[in-house]
Motif scaffolding. Structure first.
Motif, PDB file in Angstrom:
ATOM      1  N   ALA A 287      30.437  66.598  34.939  1.00  0.00           N
ATOM      2  CA  ALA A 287      30.979  67.666  34.928  1.00  0.00           C
ATOM      3  C   ALA A 287      29.754  68.476  34.731  1.00  0.00           C
ATOM      4  N   VAL A 288      29.302  69.812  35.348  1.00  0.00           N
ATOM      5  CA  VAL A 288      28.277  71.255  35.296  1.00  0.00           C
ATOM      6  C   VAL A 288      29.008  72.615  34.561  1.00  0.00           C
ATOM      7  N   ASP A 289      28.495  73.304  33.964  1.00  0.00           N
ATOM      8  CA  ASP A 289      28.944  74.092  33.659  1.00  0.00           C
ATOM      9  C   ASP A 289      29.599  75.515  34.323  1.00  0.00           C
ATOM     10  N   SER A 290      30.183  76.245  34.128  1.00  0.00           N
ATOM     11  CA  SER A 290      31.213  77.742  35.062  1.00  0.00           C
ATOM     12  C   SER A 290      30.457  78.134  35.824  1.00  0.00           C
ATOM     13  N   TYR A 291      28.548  77.945  35.719  1.00  0.00           N
ATOM     14  CA  TYR A 291      28.146  79.556  36.737  1.00  0.00           C
ATOM     15  C   TYR A 291      27.506  78.493  37.797  1.00  0.00           C
ATOM     16  N   SER A 292      27.530  77.246  37.740  1.00  0.00           N
ATOM     17  CA  SER A 292      26.848  76.103  38.984  1.00  0.00           C
ATOM     18  C   SER A 292      28.052  76.686  39.874  1.00  0.00           C
ATOM     19  N   ASP A 293      28.178  76.837  40.624  1.00  0.00           N
ATOM     20  CA  ASP A 293      28.140  77.427  42.227  1.00  0.00           C
ATOM     21  C   ASP A 293      28.022  76.357  43.002  1.00  0.00           C
ATOM     22  N   TYR A 294      26.967  76.129  43.425  1.00  0.00           N
ATOM     23  CA  TYR A 294      26.115  74.968  43.780  1.00  0.00           C
ATOM     24  C   TYR A 294      25.586  74.201  43.675  1.00  0.00           C
ATOM     25  N   PRO A 295      26.006  72.900  45.008  1.00  0.00           N
ATOM     26  CA  PRO A 295      26.527  73.178  45.894  1.00  0.00           C
ATOM     27  C   PRO A 295      28.188  73.068  45.496  1.00  0.00           C
ATOM     28  N   LYS A 296      29.341  73.232  46.676  1.00  0.00           N
ATOM     29  CA  LYS A 296      30.615  73.516  46.523  1.00  0.00           C
ATOM     30  C   LYS A 296      30.795  72.348  45.743  1.00  0.00           C
ATOM     31  N   ASN A 297      30.997  71.012  46.269  1.00  0.00           N
ATOM     32  CA  ASN A 297      31.622  70.115  45.823  1.00  0.00           C
ATOM     33  C   ASN A 297      30.853  69.609  44.072  1.00  0.00           C
ATOM     34  N   ALA A 298      30.042  70.387  43.522  1.00  0.00           N
ATOM     35  CA  ALA A 298      29.836  70.333  42.133  1.00  0.00           C
ATOM     36  C   ALA A 298      30.692  70.502  41.634  1.00  0.00           C
ATOM     37  N   PRO A 299      31.027  69.191  40.401  1.00  0.00           N
ATOM     38  CA  PRO A 299      32.247  69.194  39.530  1.00  0.00           C
ATOM     39  C   PRO A 299      32.812  70.193  38.372  1.00  0.00           C
ATOM     40  N   THR A 300      32.571  71.449  39.301  1.00  0.00           N
ATOM     41  CA  THR A 300      32.499  72.941  37.773  1.00  0.00           C
ATOM     42  C   THR A 300      33.941  73.087  37.179  1.00  0.00           C
ATOM     43  N   THR A 301      33.433  73.478  35.822  1.00  0.00           N
ATOM     44  CA  THR A 301      33.907  73.512  34.460  1.00  0.00           C
ATOM     45  C   THR A 301      33.932  74.638  34.235  1.00  0.00           C
ATOM     46  N   LYS A 302      34.940  74.653  32.850  1.00  0.00           N
ATOM     47  CA  LYS A 302      34.592  75.675  31.704  1.00  0.00           C
ATOM     48  C   LYS A 302      34.134  75.768  30.790  1.00  0.00           C
ATOM     49  N   LEU A 303      32.621  74.449  31.531  1.00  0.00           N
ATOM     50  CA  LEU A 303      31.843  74.749  30.146  1.00  0.00           C
ATOM     51  C   LEU A 303      30.740  75.795  30.070  1.00  0.00           C
ATOM     52  N   ASP A 304      30.553  76.865  29.407  1.00  0.00           N
ATOM     53  CA  ASP A 304      29.734  77.741  28.685  1.00  0.00           C
ATOM     54  C   ASP A 304      28.536  77.577  28.713  1.00  0.00           C
TER      55      ASP A 304
END
Length: 312
Positions: free
Chosen positions: A80-97
């Motif tokens: 999981a990655v935080d909500s601001y981690s928008d790259y690379p596109k396949n990163a598992p973005t979550t709502k974590l702050d």
């Protein structure tokens, strides 16, 4: 809209002070022979961190660390990655702050390693209660520190060789860009805009040092209180107009919708050398606020603008 809000861009900027080639993030499926002997101890910004075994459920609360992890082939270990981690596109973005980490929310992902860019909320101590190590890699103050963070992440994730190769690649790309840049007899002055309230950066900051490789000098160096601000002073329109920079770089194109046309319409700005000569360059906000593998893209973008205008 950018997924990195202006408040995060400025927070990262302040913490900093305290296309011929491509960075080409490797696939998260990249594999290699084991390179780390566990348990391993990492000398991170938040102390000596012991990682007991090869992590397979990493939570990244740092957009830059997320980019670095994927660049060294550790993407498959990221859960999981935080909500601001928008790259690379396949990163598992979550709502974590990333700015206000919630311990309970992080624990639900059952991580065996959490990576942050700062620990101002006591997250290391809180997650230690659950046996979860936290590795803090703060914004780099220079390229050597960026390279060291690649090494730390490589050791932590069992990707030592890939991390070393990534650093070698970045160094080579930077050297090529710098050697290909047009020569000039004196430093090229610039105004680097972090947001439309005129926060900027000096030549002593990470970004300032990177642009300095191209023989550029920030007008913010001469601003009152530049040193006290950690290299990120808030300038005034009057100061910028009086400084009359050769170039203007906008790192607020996505967050704040700034562009060359809007800059030219600011009172008194149409007389600026950069505006008259067409030297107002829009940048990607996220790339301009991170110190990971895409720093090469930022440098190339700036270098290309110098080349294009030298040939005009």
């Amino acid at each position: 809209m950018s997924r990195t809000p202006r408040r995060l861009v400025l927070a990262v900027a302040c913490t900093f002070g305290l296309m011929a080639f491509s960075t080409g993030l490797p696939s998260s499926a990249t594999t290699s022979p084991p390179s780390t002997t566990y348990p391993v101890q990492i000398a991170a910004a938040n102390g000596n961190i012991t990682i007991p075994a090869r992590p397979t459920a990493i939570v990244s609360l740092s957009p830059t660390a997320t980019e670095m992890l994927y660049a060294i082939g550790a993407g498959g270990q990221v859960k999981a990655v935080d909500s601001y981690s928008d790259y690379p596109k396949n990163a598992p973005t979550t709502k974590l702050d990333a700015l206000n980490p919630n311990v309970e929310a992080i624990v639900t992902y059952k991580p065996d390693l959490v990576i942050v860019s700062s620990d101002t909320t006591g997250l290391t101590a809180e997650l230690a209660k659950f046996g979860i190590p936290v590795l803090s890699d703060p914004p780099a103050t220079n390229l050597d520190q960026e390279y060291q963070q690649f090494a730390e992440l490589g050791s932590a994730t069992d990707h030592v060789a890939q991390a070393k190769a990534e650093v070698t690649k970045i160094k080579g790309q930077i050297a090529h860009i710098v050697s290909s840049a047009p020569p000039h007899s004196k430093p090229i002055t610039y105004y680097f805009e972090l947001d439309q309230t005129y926060y900027s950066e000096t030549s002593s900051t990470f970004i300032g040092q990177v642009l300095g490789l191209l023989g550029m000098k920030s007008i913010a160096d001469a601003a009152k209180g530049a040193a006290a601000s950690g290299g990120y002073p808030q300038l005034s329109a009057e100061f910028i107009i009086k400084s009359n920079p050769d170039y203007i770089f906008l790192a607020d194109t996505i967050c704040c919708g700034q562009n060359a046309k809007k800059v030219s319409q600011r009172p008194g700005w149409s007389t600026l050398r950069a505006v008259r000569d067409g030297h107002v360059v829009g940048l990607n906000d996220d790339i301009a606020s991170r110190w990971g593998p895409r720093i090469v893209d930022l440098l190339r973008r700036v270098a290309n603008s110098l080349t294009q205008h030298s040939q005009a």
